[in-house]
Design an enzyme around this catalytic site. Sequence first.
Site, PDB file in Angstrom:
ATOM      1  N   ASN A 147       0.817  -1.218   0.000  1.00 15.28           N
ATOM      2  CA  ASN A 147       0.000   0.000   0.000  1.00 15.28           C
ATOM      3  C   ASN A 147       0.850   1.267   0.000  1.00 15.28           C
ATOM      4  O   ASN A 147       0.356   2.349   0.318  1.00 15.28           O
ATOM      5  CB  ASN A 147      -1.018  -0.017   1.155  1.00 15.28           C
ATOM      6  CG  ASN A 147      -0.363  -0.256   2.499  1.00 15.28           C
ATOM      7  OD1 ASN A 147       0.855  -0.149   2.623  1.00 15.28           O
ATOM      8  ND2 ASN A 147      -1.153  -0.564   3.510  1.00 15.28           N
ATOM      9  N   ARG A 285       3.239   7.232  11.264  1.00 12.81           N
ATOM     10  CA  ARG A 285       2.715   6.735  12.536  1.00 12.81           C
ATOM     11  C   ARG A 285       2.514   7.917  13.467  1.00 12.81           C
ATOM     12  O   ARG A 285       3.372   8.796  13.563  1.00 12.81           O
ATOM     13  CB  ARG A 285       3.674   5.724  13.193  1.00 12.81           C
ATOM     14  CG  ARG A 285       3.686   4.338  12.560  1.00 12.81           C
ATOM     15  CD  ARG A 285       2.328   3.636  12.659  1.00 12.81           C
ATOM     16  NE  ARG A 285       2.324   2.330  12.023  1.00 12.81           N
ATOM     17  CZ  ARG A 285       1.846   2.079  10.805  1.00 12.81           C
ATOM     18  NH1 ARG A 285       1.324   3.039  10.080  1.00 12.81           N
ATOM     19  NH2 ARG A 285       1.862   0.848  10.322  1.00 12.81           N
ATOM     20  N   GLN A 314      -4.507   3.514  18.511  1.00 15.43           N
ATOM     21  CA  GLN A 314      -5.617   3.335  17.558  1.00 15.43           C
ATOM     22  C   GLN A 314      -6.490   2.188  18.015  1.00 15.43           C
ATOM     23  O   GLN A 314      -5.957   1.126  18.328  1.00 15.43           O
ATOM     24  CB  GLN A 314      -5.057   3.083  16.157  1.00 15.43           C
ATOM     25  CG  GLN A 314      -4.399   4.314  15.564  1.00 15.43           C
ATOM     26  CD  GLN A 314      -3.971   4.165  14.123  1.00 15.43           C
ATOM     27  OE1 GLN A 314      -3.414   5.094  13.555  1.00 15.43           O
ATOM     28  NE2 GLN A 314      -4.194   3.026  13.521  1.00 15.43           N
ATOM     29  N   HIS A 333      -7.333   5.990  10.246  1.00 14.18           N
ATOM     30  CA  HIS A 333      -6.206   5.383   9.517  1.00 14.18           C
ATOM     31  C   HIS A 333      -6.736   4.616   8.292  1.00 14.18           C
ATOM     32  O   HIS A 333      -7.129   3.463   8.400  1.00 14.18           O
ATOM     33  CB  HIS A 333      -5.477   4.431  10.468  1.00 14.18           C
ATOM     34  CG  HIS A 333      -4.156   3.969   9.977  1.00 14.18           C
ATOM     35  ND1 HIS A 333      -3.236   3.378  10.798  1.00 14.18           N
ATOM     36  CD2 HIS A 333      -3.594   3.991   8.755  1.00 14.18           C
ATOM     37  CE1 HIS A 333      -2.167   3.058  10.096  1.00 14.18           C
ATOM     38  NE2 HIS A 333      -2.362   3.409   8.838  1.00 14.18           N
TER      39      HIS A 333
END
Length: 401
Positions: A147, A285, A314, A333
């Site tokens: 990704n 991050r 998260q 995210h």
Amino acid sequence: MAKIVCVLYDDPVDGYPKSYARDDLPHIDHYPDGQTLPTPKAIDFQPGALLGSVTGELGLRKYLESLGHTFIVTSSKDGPDSVLERELPDTEIVISQPFWPAYLTAERIAKAPKLKLAITAGIGSDHVDLQAAIDRKITVAEVTYCNSISVAEHVVMMILGLVRNYIPSYQWVVKGGWNIADCVERSYDVEGMHVGTVAAGRIGLAVLRRLRPFDMHLHYYDRHRLPEATEKELGLIWHPTVEDMAKVCDVVTINAPLHPETEHLFNDALLAKMKRGAYLVNTARGKICDRDAIVRALESGRLAGYAGDVWFPQPAPKDHPWRSMPHHGMTPHISGSSLSAQTRYAAGTREILECWFEGRPIRDEYLIVDGGKLAGAGAHSYSAGNATAGSEEAANFSKAS
Ligand code: NDP
């Protein structure tokens, strides 16, 4: 036979999709550097389907159950009563996505004596205490490159969105207004601005390549210098330190992994060195930035905008200050979990599992920890240690909802 626990995010609130906005995905042969896309022997899903949520199961159930393994899929991952924590004592493999990370702290690893493999269905394995994995000789693997381009596209979108003041302008339309002055009083062109990436790996370099046609000046800071030919082709300016780069840039994008060297890199001291009115985009991050220092920099005007999709922990608690700070363009995210990306990382996870169960080596570029040390991509891009401290606060999200 093995027990495999797969932690995925919840299905959409209105249910698992019955149809999709598009009928197919473009065909991609290989990644920009020539690396091949995942090569499992077979897949049991339709490319373009929602695979990253619980019902999607990364398309793995048929394959794993045909081998006689137990496959548990859950979104319940935080706190001592979570399904993940309850299953750990006899689990051999944990699969998790960074978007909804199954934090594997040293304490949890100690509760999982049979754990041998932690797969990141995506990129970025900082949710695993890598030092504890090294000590316990647990293999950690991720689907390198799956990704990276998805994120690079998102970064470009966020830079343009911040600099051109897109989100507030959109909100005026939704509110029924035509408030041009309100929209443009913070709107600029990126043309001629200096943009720099912290790390010029797969994502960082792809961002620079995509921004070049906007006639921006391109900068990068990385531990290793790019080939001279690449620097010349794109007209890149390399900086030996992050401070050196940050002080000359109008826009900074962070594209380094989170590990002890990068944790809280963007703190009050570094932000104070940035140009007044700089923009910061972080899709790497959340913990690479000091949470409260970012809020202070936006409130004081040191930063004109902050955007990204990564938080710590998260899911972010409902009262996380990045939800309400001024001039932000945060999303949950999502940048690496487009339907396009999911197809690649689901196939990559299947490839890693096939290698594991058939006793074949996992691709070197997928390895982060192996044989009690950093390995493959991990040896190049990470430093040993732990970046999971504080992750137990993720349990506050469900407590508050
Ligand atoms: P790469 O491994 O290709 O690139 C990482 C780069 O970071 C390497 O060039 C590495 O340098 C550099 N780096 C590591 N430590 C430092 C440091 N201390 N200072 C400067 N540079 C450093 O990975 P990707 O580009 O594909 O991904 C980068 C990160 O982006 C991932 O680790 C992940 O955290 C995040 N990510 C986020 C996603 C999302 O959905 N938001 C999805 C995918 C990734 P070198 O190797 O030269 O030492």
